[in-house]
Design an enzyme around this catalytic site. Sequence first.
Site, PDB file in Angstrom:
ATOM      1  N   LYS A 191       0.800  -1.222   0.000  1.00 51.03           N
ATOM      2  CA  LYS A 191       0.000   0.000   0.000  1.00 51.03           C
ATOM      3  C   LYS A 191       0.839   1.282   0.000  1.00 51.03           C
ATOM      4  CE  LYS A 191      -2.416  -0.172   3.575  1.00 51.03           C
ATOM      5  NZ  LYS A 191      -2.681   0.917   4.516  1.00 51.03           N
ATOM      6  N   ARG A 209     -10.715   3.280   8.209  1.00 48.25           N
ATOM      7  CA  ARG A 209     -10.494   1.893   8.581  1.00 48.25           C
ATOM      8  C   ARG A 209     -11.809   1.152   8.787  1.00 48.25           C
ATOM      9  NH1 ARG A 209      -4.817   1.785  10.546  1.00 48.25           N
ATOM     10  NH2 ARG A 209      -4.124   0.490   8.866  1.00 48.25           N
ATOM     11  N   ARG A 223      10.397  -7.291   5.913  1.00 47.98           N
ATOM     12  CA  ARG A 223      10.306  -5.841   5.773  1.00 47.98           C
ATOM     13  C   ARG A 223      11.241  -5.104   6.724  1.00 47.98           C
ATOM     14  NH1 ARG A 223       4.629  -2.670   5.763  1.00 47.98           N
ATOM     15  NH2 ARG A 223       4.634  -3.111   7.974  1.00 47.98           N
ATOM     16  N   ARG A 230      10.687  -2.882  11.756  1.00 48.50           N
ATOM     17  CA  ARG A 230       9.761  -1.964  12.437  1.00 48.50           C
ATOM     18  C   ARG A 230       9.339  -2.564  13.759  1.00 48.50           C
ATOM     19  NH1 ARG A 230       5.475   0.343   8.222  1.00 48.50           N
ATOM     20  NH2 ARG A 230       4.167  -0.225   9.964  1.00 48.50           N
ATOM     21  N   ARG A 233      -3.261  -7.259  13.708  1.00 49.67           N
ATOM     22  CA  ARG A 233      -3.689  -6.271  12.714  1.00 49.67           C
ATOM     23  C   ARG A 233      -4.408  -6.916  11.534  1.00 49.67           C
ATOM     24  NH1 ARG A 233       1.161  -3.359  13.878  1.00 49.67           N
ATOM     25  NH2 ARG A 233       2.120  -4.504  12.190  1.00 49.67           N
TER      26      ARG A 233
END
Length: 229
Positions: free
Chosen positions: A17, A92, A129, A161, A172
């Site tokens: 995204k 959201r 990531r 992260r 999530r």
Amino acid sequence: MDVSRRLVILGKQGAGKGTQAERLAQHHAVPRISTGDMFRAAVKADTEAGRRARSYMDDGELVPDAAVLDPVGERLSAADAQDGFVLDGFPRNVRQADALEDLLGEGGLGLVLELVVPTDVVLRRLAGRRVCSNCGANYSVEHPPSSDWTCDRCGGDVVERDDDTKAAIKRRLWLYERETEPLVAWYLAKDKLAAVDGTGHPDSVTSRLLRAVDSRIGAAVARQARGQD
Ligand SMILES: [Zn+2]
């Protein structure tokens, strides 16, 4: 008025995204507005809003509606967002989507792009990531910075992260299914949704997204020419 460049991008975490939102925004010369970046900046600056956001992010929870609506409204009223924007990370849920349409007034959003990527693909991507701890630039194990986990852009440390722990990711994804997927149905009913295949090379995904937006702009121009707007 032409609202075709008022865009929202939806997708699971790890669907690509952020990268795609950035490319779309550049192509259409509008700002990318990432609520994730907004909150990370607030956390870094240690503002009160930031401290509140942090407590949710640490648990993999979403920031509640009231805490996100005000900063988003403020950002959307800025001069650079008047010809359009690419919103990433908001809305959201249906409540937020409804509030966003009210906030935007006439015409509301132009198009909502849903990046469709299967969950197993997303989990594989997330595990690799990495992000610059200073400027937020994205990297991955497959596409690292050119020298030893030092950011190409600013020289900062490139790290995992801290909201990418396995438990936070799973939570999530579960929240996404529960809250965001009804959004897709809501926008579909309003004829504002384009589902785009998010798998394959990032360049191919970008082409698909640009085609979806262009066909919407083309339809709006045709409607205006016929005097229907
Ligand atoms: Zn950096």
